[in-house]
Motif scaffolding. Structure first.
Motif, PDB file in Angstrom:
ATOM      1  N   GLY A  78      21.757  27.859  40.158  1.00 58.14           N
ATOM      2  CA  GLY A  78      21.119  26.756  40.869  1.00 58.14           C
ATOM      3  C   GLY A  78      21.483  25.453  40.191  1.00 58.14           C
ATOM      4  N   GLU A  79      21.185  24.362  40.858  1.00 58.74           N
ATOM      5  CA  GLU A  79      21.404  23.059  40.227  1.00 58.74           C
ATOM      6  C   GLU A  79      20.294  22.117  40.654  1.00 58.74           C
ATOM      7  OE1 GLU A  79      25.205  20.431  39.155  1.00 58.74           O
ATOM      8  OE2 GLU A  79      24.763  20.409  41.295  1.00 58.74           O
ATOM      9  N   VAL A  80      19.841  21.305  39.704  1.00 60.21           N
ATOM     10  CA  VAL A  80      18.799  20.323  39.982  1.00 60.21           C
ATOM     11  C   VAL A  80      19.324  18.943  39.601  1.00 60.21           C
ATOM     12  CG1 VAL A  80      16.462  19.551  39.436  1.00 60.21           C
ATOM     13  CG2 VAL A  80      16.964  21.992  39.578  1.00 60.21           C
ATOM     14  N   GLY A  81      19.074  17.974  40.478  1.00 66.67           N
ATOM     15  CA  GLY A  81      19.473  16.599  40.213  1.00 66.67           C
ATOM     16  C   GLY A  81      20.525  16.112  41.190  1.00 66.67           C
ATOM     17  N   SER A  82      20.604  14.808  41.327  1.00 73.27           N
ATOM     18  CA  SER A  82      21.521  14.188  42.278  1.00 73.27           C
ATOM     19  C   SER A  82      22.715  13.572  41.559  1.00 73.27           C
ATOM     20  CB  SER A  82      20.790  13.106  43.069  1.00 73.27           C
ATOM     21  OG  SER A  82      21.695  12.362  43.854  1.00 73.27           O
ATOM     22  N   LYS A  83      23.861  13.544  42.272  1.00 72.45           N
ATOM     23  CA  LYS A  83      25.037  12.855  41.748  1.00 72.45           C
ATOM     24  C   LYS A  83      24.949  11.346  41.944  1.00 72.45           C
ATOM     25  CE  LYS A  83      28.070  16.825  42.653  1.00 72.45           C
ATOM     26  NZ  LYS A  83      28.021  17.334  41.284  1.00 72.45           N
ATOM     27  N   ASP A  84      23.977  10.899  42.701  1.00 67.44           N
ATOM     28  CA  ASP A  84      23.780   9.473  42.963  1.00 67.44           C
ATOM     29  C   ASP A  84      23.130   8.826  41.748  1.00 67.44           C
ATOM     30  OD1 ASP A  84      23.207   6.940  43.837  1.00 67.44           O
ATOM     31  OD2 ASP A  84      22.059   7.569  45.605  1.00 67.44           O
ATOM     32  N   ALA A  85      23.871   7.961  41.072  1.00 65.38           N
ATOM     33  CA  ALA A  85      23.369   7.329  39.857  1.00 65.38           C
ATOM     34  C   ALA A  85      22.156   6.447  40.121  1.00 65.38           C
ATOM     35  CB  ALA A  85      24.473   6.499  39.202  1.00 65.38           C
TER      36      ALA A  85
END
Length: 256
Positions: free
Chosen positions: A132-139
């Motif tokens: 899984g992955e948590v967090g956005s690539k949008d800075a």
């Protein structure tokens, strides 16, 4: 030669103390040379972003990693592209054809509701090892702490073997601010009550890696590691760099 007292590293088919590298197009011959020397330092290889879809000699690259007992998966961006176009079934079938048995379920580029990600995990967890992955690539995106904690817990409960904390290959989003600073308070609070061995912290630079090693010990799981940094990272893990010189053995299961 074994005369120094150094932090003990996990070995073999590690369950924690993982190094996950990011392959953004390393030529096959170059990759073979790197793995010949340093394969013992690598546990997982991500063929980054959506590049697997256009990688020449993809099967040969996958087989090369497998020859060195390195688990391979494709970047979450490719999963999200398939989700966006309604092609998840095609994607799963393609992974099976290639002999890939790891899959990342992420939402770093598009907003896939947590409920739908959990449904996908439920669908594939019996046939794949799920990341899984948590967090956005949008800075510019600042996800609330409670959302980080909720998603981390629920993704692990749903059957993810590991959950990746977003940091991009640039270290400028997710657990990092857009200027590259590490969000230490966020990390301190989001890991409370979690088995840190279930997390893979994206740490694309030696500076990022040193932070997590000093906080969680030699056997912290680190991702988005560059192939050229493998020896440097392993030296850091063993207390053979100034910034980790006084590193003591510690279990990687304690909060900051």
């Amino acid at each position: 030669m074994d005369f120094l007292s150094l932090p003990q590293r996990t070995t073999g088919q590690r369950e924690y103390g993982l190094t996950s590298i990011a392959d953004f197009g390393t030529p096959l011959n170059q990759l073979e040379g790197i793995l010949k020397d340093y394969h013992q330092f690598v546990d997982i290889a991500k063929i980054g972003i959506g590049s697997a879809y256009v990688t020449p000699n993809l099967s040969e690259k996958i087989n090369l990693y497998k020859r060195y007992k390195i688990n391979v998966y494709f970047g979450g961006t490719l999963f999200e592209k398939c989700y966006f176009q309604g092609k998840i079934t095609n994607y799963i079938n393609w992974l099976k054809e290639l002999g890939i048995n790891w899959i990342e379920v992420s939402n770093g580029t598009i907003d896939i509701p947590l409920k739908e990600r959990l449904e996908v995990i439920s669908m594939v967890k019996d046939e794949f090892t799920v990341l899984g992955e948590v967090g956005s690539k949008d800075a510019e995106s600042e996800m609330p702490l409670e959302q980080w904690k909720e998603e981390l817990h629920l993704l692990i409960e749903a059957g993810c073997k590991y959950v990746i904390t977003e940091g991009r290959d640039s270290g400028t989003s997710g657990i990092y601010s857009k200027d590259g600073a590490i969000k230490t308070d966020l990390i301190r609070e989001m890991v409370e009550g979690l088995d840190v061995n279930k997390l893979i912290f994206e740490a694309p630079t030696p500076k990022n890696q040193m932070f997590f090693i000093n906080q969680f010990g030699s056997n912290v799981n680190l991702g988005n590691v560059k192939l050229n940094d493998l020896l440097v990272l392993e030296s850091q893990r063993r207390g053979l760099r100034s910034e980790t010189f006084f590193l003591e053995e510690k279990e990687c299961n304690l909060p900051l």
